[in-house]
Write a protein that holds these residues in place. Structure first.
Motif, PDB file in Angstrom:
ATOM      1  N   TYR A  28      56.400  53.370  53.751  1.00 33.80           N
ATOM      2  CA  TYR A  28      57.002  52.893  54.843  1.00 33.80           C
ATOM      3  C   TYR A  28      58.266  52.348  54.593  1.00 33.80           C
ATOM      4  N   GLN A  29      58.775  52.348  53.434  1.00 34.55           N
ATOM      5  CA  GLN A  29      60.041  52.178  52.808  1.00 34.55           C
ATOM      6  C   GLN A  29      60.269  50.770  52.980  1.00 34.55           C
ATOM      7  N   MET A  30      59.637  49.851  52.303  1.00 33.96           N
ATOM      8  CA  MET A  30      59.858  48.407  52.353  1.00 33.96           C
ATOM      9  C   MET A  30      59.196  47.936  51.222  1.00 33.96           C
ATOM     10  N   GLU A  31      59.337  46.751  50.893  1.00 31.90           N
ATOM     11  CA  GLU A  31      59.009  45.952  49.592  1.00 31.90           C
ATOM     12  C   GLU A  31      57.455  45.657  49.853  1.00 31.90           C
ATOM     13  N   ARG A  34      56.873  42.263  51.268  1.00 35.85           N
ATOM     14  CA  ARG A  34      57.148  42.011  52.774  1.00 35.85           C
ATOM     15  C   ARG A  34      55.867  42.579  53.542  1.00 35.85           C
ATOM     16  N   SER A 109      58.338  48.770  62.828  1.00 33.80           N
ATOM     17  CA  SER A 109      59.605  49.705  62.800  1.00 33.80           C
ATOM     18  C   SER A 109      59.150  51.143  63.022  1.00 33.80           C
TER      19      SER A 109
END
Length: 191
Positions: A28-31, A34, A109
């Motif tokens: 998901y290209q997130m930390e 998060r 997102s």
């Protein structure tokens, strides 16, 4: 993203196919932090059959099997200090197929929605592969059973042929023995 890349990140734990929170966060290209925060804020959406936290033993086993966390490089023979957050001290969340689908409603997102679709497709492809394998194994078992039945029938037929041949040989042997006995009999009468 290719299905095989996603399928390589699907593990089997507690008898279920799951994806780890850190793999999902990367997709998901997130930390990861998060992603976990979003899940914790919406905990009611993730019952135990959608998501569970790994036990320490499962986490250690997973780390050793798949080398999920990187060891920091060493400098001059001394271990380097790791970056904050690089090595998680908490066990990850494991999301089942339904949990991954539920993430779509939590993470809003475009990338998360796109990846959720790809991940659900990967789960479906794995399920279809398992079903095909199951069908193949069932067909193989059926062929094996039919082959054993045919072999049994052929064995019985061959035994009948052998018995018939033995009987024919015995009859021939008896005929020859009678003919020999007839020739070797003691003759009576004029010579």
């Amino acid at each position: 993203m290719q299905l095989t890349v996603i399928q390589q990140r699907i593990y089997e734990l507690r008898g279920q196919r799951v994806m780890m929170d850190y793999d999902l966060a990367e997709l998901y290209q997130m930390e990861t932090k998060r992603l976990k925060e979003s899940v914790r804020r919406n905990r009611k959406r993730f019952p135990e059959d959608f998501m569970f936290e790994l036990t320490k033993e499962e986490y250690d086993s997973l780390r050793s099997q798949f080398a999920t966390l990187k060891n920091p490089p060493s400098v001059d023979g001394q271990p380097a200090t790791s970056k904050r957050g690089q090595h998680s001290k908490y066990p990850p969340f494991a999301f089942t197929e339904h949990g991954v689908a539920m993430l779509a409603s939590v993470l809003n997102s475009d990338k998360a929605i796109e990846m959720n679709i790809a991940i659900v497709r990967a789960f479906i492809a794995l399920r279809q592969l398992a079903l095909q394998r199951s069908d193949f194994l069932q067909q193989l078992q059926q062929l094996r059973t039919e082959l054993h039945q045919r072999i049994d029938v052929h064995d019985a037929q061959l035994n009948q042929i052998y018995e018939a041949l033995e009987n024919m040989l015995d009859i021939e042997a008896e005929k020859k023995a009678k003919e020999q006995a007839w020739k070797n009999r003691e003759r009576i009468g004029y010579q």
